[in-house]
Design a protein around this motif. Structure first.
Motif, mmCIF file in Angstrom:
data_model
loop_
_atom_site.group_PDB
_atom_site.id
_atom_site.type_symbol
_atom_site.label_atom_id
_atom_site.label_comp_id
_atom_site.label_asym_id
_atom_site.label_seq_id
_atom_site.Cartn_x
_atom_site.Cartn_y
_atom_site.Cartn_z
ATOM 1 N N ASP A 401 51.374 32.980 34.090
ATOM 2 C CA ASP A 401 50.204 33.961 33.839
ATOM 3 C C ASP A 401 50.767 35.055 34.580
ATOM 4 O OD1 ASP A 401 48.453 36.196 32.942
ATOM 5 O OD2 ASP A 401 46.692 34.433 32.903
ATOM 6 N N ALA A 404 48.030 37.419 35.798
ATOM 7 C CA ALA A 404 47.413 37.062 36.810
ATOM 8 C C ALA A 404 48.397 37.395 38.238
ATOM 9 C CB ALA A 404 47.064 35.999 36.625
ATOM 10 N N LYS A 407 48.212 41.068 38.695
ATOM 11 C CA LYS A 407 46.690 41.139 40.158
ATOM 12 C C LYS A 407 46.507 40.634 40.955
ATOM 13 C CE LYS A 407 41.382 40.634 38.638
ATOM 14 N NZ LYS A 407 41.304 40.230 40.014
ATOM 15 N N ASP A 408 46.887 39.487 41.120
ATOM 16 C CA ASP A 408 46.765 38.808 42.967
ATOM 17 C C ASP A 408 47.396 39.513 44.182
ATOM 18 O OD1 ASP A 408 45.138 36.641 41.443
ATOM 19 O OD2 ASP A 408 46.978 35.445 41.494
#
Length: 413
Positions: A401, A404, A407-408
């Motif tokens: 993903d 994600a 975002k991490d």
């Protein structure tokens, strides 16, 4: 971390109009103060090949690009089989876990993916018949691009999305060398109705293996069926032209490599109309220490950045992920390439390094297994080369993903 600097205007030249180049353009045009042009060497923009897999990782990035709902055709690949092509024995079957909250994995035509991406590329961004000849580093002025038609342009950032035979990579990384892997691939699409009575198993996506060759069969939707046949010969004894990519080949030559396969497989190959086969010589190259060069004015995406010759069967997904991450890095650093490109390396370089490490480990395991076999039989040799993940969790590739992942990274700052 807060970024306060005002965004500068950035001229971006994308070399290559495949899925990676198109996805990069779509992502970059969402960023303020960025002008994008795609330079494609072909006179007509079209994909060369047959089918392409769209798994969870690809769907994830297509959703982020706003393209997922445009790609509507394909054959669901919930089951994958590996067969002995001489005996017909089913050696391995994988049933994917169905998740109603996610789109089905599909095998579709490469042209369908390209058309879906093209529908989201702003008009006027693509220039055709622009084959890159060379590049010059002009320092703070940018990169000067010279095309075979005699024209030149200057860009602040050059994105090499020009595939495994990348001119951008060969120019900015002059010591990089591709080598023939020994594998030659022949691909085509034919009507499913022409072969469906030969064997009911042909309707399931899968590989039919010999000891040094295989054929891959899969429906791809809209009544079409894909064949991708491969044969390996010792690259120390056989050579191939680096430019041999998608060239026509005689039917009899392709069929000659599979004479010991099941009669129904040979019959399926014989039903390919004359002139429909295209040949692809597989090349590969070593891992790069960086995907960026020339003081962060050149960056590679897709196959140009990791010359693995389609080893994981998700090259378009990787390329689209690259393009999306590049755009996020530029947006985050307000188009400051001196900061955005090192960030791109930070996120994507370990991903490709892990792929190289995985392939090396798999090759060592297969070699050790083969060495342990005393006078192996045909069936033992086939079992030893079956496509496998070695029992490892491969979700880091096929369920990646990328949203994600980004975002991490942001959350850690």
């Amino acid at each position: 971390m807060t970024v306060n600097s005002a965004a500068r205007h950035l001229r971006v030249a994308i070399i290559g109009g495949g899925p990676g180049g198109l996805a990069t353009a779509i992502a970059l045009t969402k960023i303020p103060h960025v002008s994008v042009t795609i330079y494609e060497q072909a006179a007509v923009l079209r994909e060369v090949g047959a089918g392409i897999s769209i798994g969870t990782n690809s769907w994830n990035v297509l959703q982020l690009l706003g393209v997922a709902d445009t790609l509507t055709s394909g054959h669901p690949t919930w089951a994958i089989i590996n067969m002995n092509a001489r005996s017909g024995e089913e050696i391995d079957r994988r049933e994917k876990v169905r998740d109603e909250t996610q789109r089905a994995p599909v095998r579709t035509q490469r042209t369908k993916l390209q058309s879906a991406l093209l529908a989201h590329v702003e008009p006027g961004l693509i220039q055709l018949s622009k084959k890159l000849e060379r590049m010059l580093d002009k320092g703070r002025e940018g990169v000067e691009l010279h095309f075979e038609d005699g024209t030149t342009v200057t860009a602040d950032l050059v994105v090499g999305a020009d595939g495994i035979r990348s001119v951008v990579r060969d120019t900015a990384w002059p010591g990089y060398e591709l080598s023939f892997t020994g594998t030659t691939i022949w691909r085509t699409l034919i009507p499913w109705d022409d072969v469906k009575e030969l064997d009911p198993r042909f309707g399931t996506t899968g590989w039919w293996h010999g000891t040094s060759s295989y054929v891959y069969f899969s429906p791809v939707g809209e009544g079409l069926w894909e064949i991708a046949s491969r044969s390996w010969q010792d690259p120390a004894l056989q050579s191939a032209d680096k430019k041999s990519w998608g060239v026509p080949v005689e039917n009899a030559f392709v069929e000659s490599h599979f004479k010991d396969f099941l009669p129904q497989i040979q019959e399926a190959l014989s039903r390919v109309p004359q002139g429909h086969w295209r040949e692809f010589a597989a090349f590969a190259g070593p891992e790069l220490a960086q995907l960026t060069a020339w003081d962060s004015k050149v960056v590679l995406v897709g196959d140009a950045s990791h010359a693995l010759s389609g080893a994981f069967g998700s090259g378009a997904g990787f390329a689209m992920e690259d393009g999306w991450i590049l755009a996020q890095a530029l947006a985050y650093w307000k188009n400051d390439i001196s900061k955005a490109l090192p960030l791109f390396d930070t996120i994507r370089l370990p991903y490709y390094s892990r792929m190289y490490a995985h392939l090396a480990a798999e090759a060592n395991k297969r070699a050790a297994k083969l060495k342990a076999l005393a006078n192996p039989t045909y069936d033992e040799l086939v079992r030893n080369r079956i496509i496998t993940d070695g029992g490892e969790d491969m979700s880091w590739i096929y369920k990646n993903d990328i949203g994600a992942v980004w975002k991490d990274w942001v959350d850690t700052q």
